[in-house]
Design an enzyme around this catalytic site. Sequence first.
Site, PDB file in Angstrom:
ATOM      1  N   ASP A 262       0.746  -1.117  -0.077  1.00  0.00           N
ATOM      2  CA  ASP A 262      -0.476   0.583  -0.108  1.00  0.00           C
ATOM      3  C   ASP A 262       0.853   1.220  -0.580  1.00  0.00           C
ATOM      4  O   ASP A 262       2.016   1.005   0.488  1.00  0.00           O
ATOM      5  CB  ASP A 262      -1.180  -0.373   0.989  1.00  0.00           C
ATOM      6  CG  ASP A 262      -0.198   0.013   2.468  1.00  0.00           C
ATOM      7  OD1 ASP A 262       1.256  -0.298   2.823  1.00  0.00           O
ATOM      8  OD2 ASP A 262      -0.704   0.600   3.123  1.00  0.00           O
TER       9      ASP A 262
ATOM     10  N   GLU B 251      -0.150  -0.723   5.536  1.00  0.00           N
ATOM     11  CA  GLU B 251       1.111   0.103   6.413  1.00  0.00           C
ATOM     12  C   GLU B 251       0.261   1.676   7.077  1.00  0.00           C
ATOM     13  O   GLU B 251       1.310   2.076   8.210  1.00  0.00           O
ATOM     14  CB  GLU B 251       2.024  -0.861   6.032  1.00  0.00           C
ATOM     15  CG  GLU B 251       3.802  -0.304   7.397  1.00  0.00           C
ATOM     16  CD  GLU B 251       4.039   0.861   7.174  1.00  0.00           C
ATOM     17  OE1 GLU B 251       4.578   1.659   7.999  1.00  0.00           O
ATOM     18  OE2 GLU B 251       3.692   2.208   6.538  1.00  0.00           O
TER      19      GLU B 251
HETATM   20  N1  BES Z   1       8.728   3.170   5.202  1.00  0.00           N
HETATM   21  C1  BES Z   1       8.022   4.050   6.205  1.00  0.00           C
HETATM   22  C2  BES Z   1       8.658   3.990   7.987  1.00  0.00           C
HETATM   23  C3  BES Z   1       9.832   5.000   7.686  1.00  0.00           C
HETATM   24  C4  BES Z   1       9.997   6.507   7.414  1.00  0.00           C
HETATM   25  C5  BES Z   1      10.864   4.168   8.031  1.00  0.00           C
HETATM   26  C6  BES Z   1      11.098   6.795   7.560  1.00  0.00           C
HETATM   27  C7  BES Z   1      12.569   5.309   8.088  1.00  0.00           C
HETATM   28  C8  BES Z   1      12.676   6.210   7.593  1.00  0.00           C
HETATM   29  C9  BES Z   1       6.691   3.357   6.245  1.00  0.00           C
HETATM   30  O1  BES Z   1       5.925   3.379   5.546  1.00  0.00           O
HETATM   31  C10 BES Z   1       5.813   5.083   7.398  1.00  0.00           C
HETATM   32  O2  BES Z   1       5.565   6.141   6.711  1.00  0.00           O
HETATM   33  N2  BES Z   1       4.933   4.026   8.478  1.00  0.00           N
HETATM   34  C11 BES Z   1       4.022   5.594   8.707  1.00  0.00           C
HETATM   35  C12 BES Z   1       3.462   4.298  10.107  1.00  0.00           C
HETATM   36  C13 BES Z   1       1.698   5.229  10.893  1.00  0.00           C
HETATM   37  C14 BES Z   1       1.209   6.102   8.917  1.00  0.00           C
HETATM   38  C15 BES Z   1       1.362   4.204  11.344  1.00  0.00           C
HETATM   39  C16 BES Z   1       4.590   6.656   9.120  1.00  0.00           C
HETATM   40  O3  BES Z   1       5.892   6.574   9.243  1.00  0.00           O
HETATM   41  O4  BES Z   1       4.441   8.103   9.586  1.00  0.00           O
HETATM   42 ZN    ZN Z   2       6.853   2.575   4.384  1.00  0.00          ZN
END
Ligand code: BES
Ligand code: ZN
Length: 459
Positions: A87, A152
């Site tokens: 997603d 995710e």
């Molecule tokens: N890939 C990201 C997380 C991430 C961002 C890891 C930058 C390392 C560096 C992930 O897909 C993401 O954006 N997660 C969301 C989770 C939330 C919606 C529960 C986030 O961090 O905002």
């Molecule tokens: Zn991600």
Amino acid sequence: MASIDQYLETHAEAFEEELCRFLRIPSVSADPSCAEHIRRAADWVADQFRGLSFATEIIPTSGHPLVYAQSPPVAGAPTALVYGHYDVQPPDPLDQWVSPPFEPQQRNGNLYARGATDDKGQLLTHIKGVQAWIETQGRLPVNVKFIIEGEEEVGSQGLERFITDHADRLACDCVVISDGAQFGPGQPAITYGLRGIAYFELRLTGPNRDLHSGSFGGSITNPANALARMLAGLVDDQGKVQVPGFYDDVVPLSDREISELAALPFDEQQYLRQVGVEGATGEQGYTTLQRRWARPTCDVSGLWSGYQGDGAKTVLPAVAGAKFSFRLVPNQDPDKIAAALRQMLGQLCPVGIRMELIDFHASPGVLVSLESPYIEAAARAIAHAFGRRPVFTREGGSIPIVTAFREALRVDTLLLGWGQDDDNTHSPNEKFCLADFHHGIRASARLWKELSQIPRNGS
Ligand code: BES
Ligand code: ZN
């Protein structure tokens, strides 16, 4: 490995084309109108595994489906579980994209599209990493399971449930995730910490309709004014979150970690230039890297009320709302914080306003152990593929499911981000550097070999 490296070279272009096909599917998990595309993305991922003769299943959840796949068994070898997500975040604001978000375009060695780095491109590196083994060696040297989810970006609730209910199916020696960034161009990293998150929406309702701000202003509480006050109450001018007890469980950085973070070649001016601002702000007493990776924060992500059209309209709006979240560090308890927040906002909410606080999703921060043979195996694979040993970093973003893996499967996660800080994740013009894509595939292929060489059960 010669034939594997050769295979990767001769198939490089084909892999890029496959990534483009994947990126053309607008699998936006937050948007209910994308349900059909979500299903297509899950099918696309499942077809990749079927093409490798992996046992493959699309598993429905209360939300979007999971894709589960398993390589043919390799007796006596360790098992890695690869996690990724098909997603993507909503692409808006659309007018700021140079090329349309779901029409991938290559410019200056980068592939631009929503999901290019987060996480379609990165997850595909592991599919291609196993493909190279199957196609050249006929088999993998380790067991590899894949669990690829479609929620995710909206909190991973379906997968969380699946992991607790089916821990036996996911049993493994380590989890592998590529869904983050390197330290910088030419400097790969292994991430050992992620922040958690607690995400809320606050809705304020005042009078029973929009009112004339002259006739009624000064006597009726304005929900927009109230919202501004309440949000302003969340963080003080020293950058400290004001929710009672918010810092109670925060573990301070150790002297060792402080000096390790300080030793990283972080170029603050370059970091600021890249986002077009003049100076850094945040919690007083901490460096920029500490504040990004290892300190909790509060940020408003959306804000609405009143007249948004051209010109001026003298209105006292009936409603106001905001979306905001706290990034949490390990050991902070999201439930405790949600309860304290609800109470605090209740006290800040003025007469004449009804308040509704919606608790969207939450997950705690995590730290993974660096004292594991799997980490060293990953470091060797990365050095082989990227030509440089990784540094060890934390990340400010969240991958909610990492905690569930640890709790249900009792294993550590290798966080091997292939992206860059300026990849524009969640922003317009998201990109993935194609060299990073190919290095990531090479590192993945090498990782399976490195993992197979770790002595097991004292042998
Ligand atoms: N890939 C990201 C997380 C991430 C961002 C890891 C930058 C390392 C560096 C992930 O897909 C993401 O954006 N997660 C969301 C989770 C939330 C919606 C529960 C986030 O961090 O905002
Ligand atoms: Zn991600």
